[in-house]
Design an enzyme around this catalytic site. Sequence first.
Site, short mmCIF file in Angstrom:
data_model
loop_
_atom_site.label_atom_id
_atom_site.label_comp_id
_atom_site.label_asym_id
_atom_site.label_seq_id
_atom_site.Cartn_x
_atom_site.Cartn_y
_atom_site.Cartn_z
N HIS A 20 -13.14 9.18 -21.24
CA HIS A 20 -11.41 9.68 -21.65
C HIS A 20 -11.27 10.75 -20.45
O HIS A 20 -12.02 11.66 -20.02
CB HIS A 20 -11.49 10.51 -22.98
CG HIS A 20 -10.20 10.68 -23.44
ND1 HIS A 20 -10.08 11.99 -24.35
CD2 HIS A 20 -9.11 10.53 -23.14
CE1 HIS A 20 -8.66 12.05 -24.53
NE2 HIS A 20 -8.11 11.22 -23.77
N ASP A 28 -4.67 -2.28 -3.43
CA ASP A 28 -4.63 -3.41 -2.53
C ASP A 28 -5.62 -3.23 -1.32
O ASP A 28 -6.25 -2.32 -1.20
CB ASP A 28 -3.15 -3.56 -1.77
CG ASP A 28 -2.63 -2.17 -1.18
OD1 ASP A 28 -3.49 -1.58 -0.60
OD2 ASP A 28 -1.53 -1.97 -1.25
N HIS A 96 3.51 8.21 -1.75
CA HIS A 96 2.23 7.35 -1.33
C HIS A 96 1.26 8.34 -1.13
O HIS A 96 -0.02 8.55 -1.50
CB HIS A 96 2.67 6.34 -0.56
CG HIS A 96 1.46 5.54 -0.35
ND1 HIS A 96 0.94 4.50 -1.24
CD2 HIS A 96 0.68 5.25 0.83
CE1 HIS A 96 -0.18 4.24 -0.61
NE2 HIS A 96 -0.11 4.46 0.60
N TYR A 118 1.74 -1.33 -0.97
CA TYR A 118 1.87 -0.42 -2.21
C TYR A 118 1.55 -0.95 -3.70
O TYR A 118 2.06 -0.49 -4.83
CB TYR A 118 3.42 0.13 -2.43
CG TYR A 118 3.75 0.85 -1.29
CD1 TYR A 118 3.40 2.21 -1.11
CD2 TYR A 118 4.90 0.31 -0.30
CE1 TYR A 118 3.64 3.05 0.36
CE2 TYR A 118 5.11 0.92 0.71
CZ TYR A 118 4.56 2.33 0.96
OH TYR A 118 4.78 2.99 2.28
N ALA A 119 0.63 -2.20 -3.83
CA ALA A 119 0.13 -2.53 -5.08
C ALA A 119 -1.01 -1.86 -5.37
O ALA A 119 -2.10 -2.09 -5.24
CB ALA A 119 -0.09 -3.88 -4.78
N ASN A 120 -0.76 -0.50 -5.86
CA ASN A 120 -1.98 0.57 -6.09
C ASN A 120 -1.40 1.31 -7.37
O ASN A 120 -0.38 1.67 -7.66
CB ASN A 120 -2.07 1.57 -5.12
CG ASN A 120 -2.30 0.96 -3.77
OD1 ASN A 120 -3.10 0.12 -3.31
ND2 ASN A 120 -1.11 1.03 -2.87
#
Length: 129
Positions: A20, A28, A96, A118-120
Amino acid sequence: MKKHGILNRHLSGALAELGHGDGVLVCDAGMPIPDGPRVVDLAFRAGVPSFAEVLEGLLAELVVEGATAAAEVRDANPAAAELLAGHFPALTLVPHERLKELSTGARLVVRTGEARPYANVLLRCGVFF
């Protein structure tokens, strides 16, 4: 041998160790990976596996109580922005550079082969009860 779910032994084992509040950065191929977190690098070729495929697989196995992404995703990668918004209605968006700073505290980094910017997303693990 497992017959379904995540079959990659390194990733499956790393997920079993999460608790948790732990952070998991799904990124990316171009995201700088900080020193410290355990890294499972799934990148094979540009675009393989995709950010969407990996995220979907992780969400099928993890309890997630929060997620943070770069605000730039909205303009630079609308498909990723739509995917994230669909999964995380309360998605936190930060610059970012801030996402990169936050990623240093992740316990696990899962690198995809995604070749769109920006595929994060930084996931915060929840608890199932």
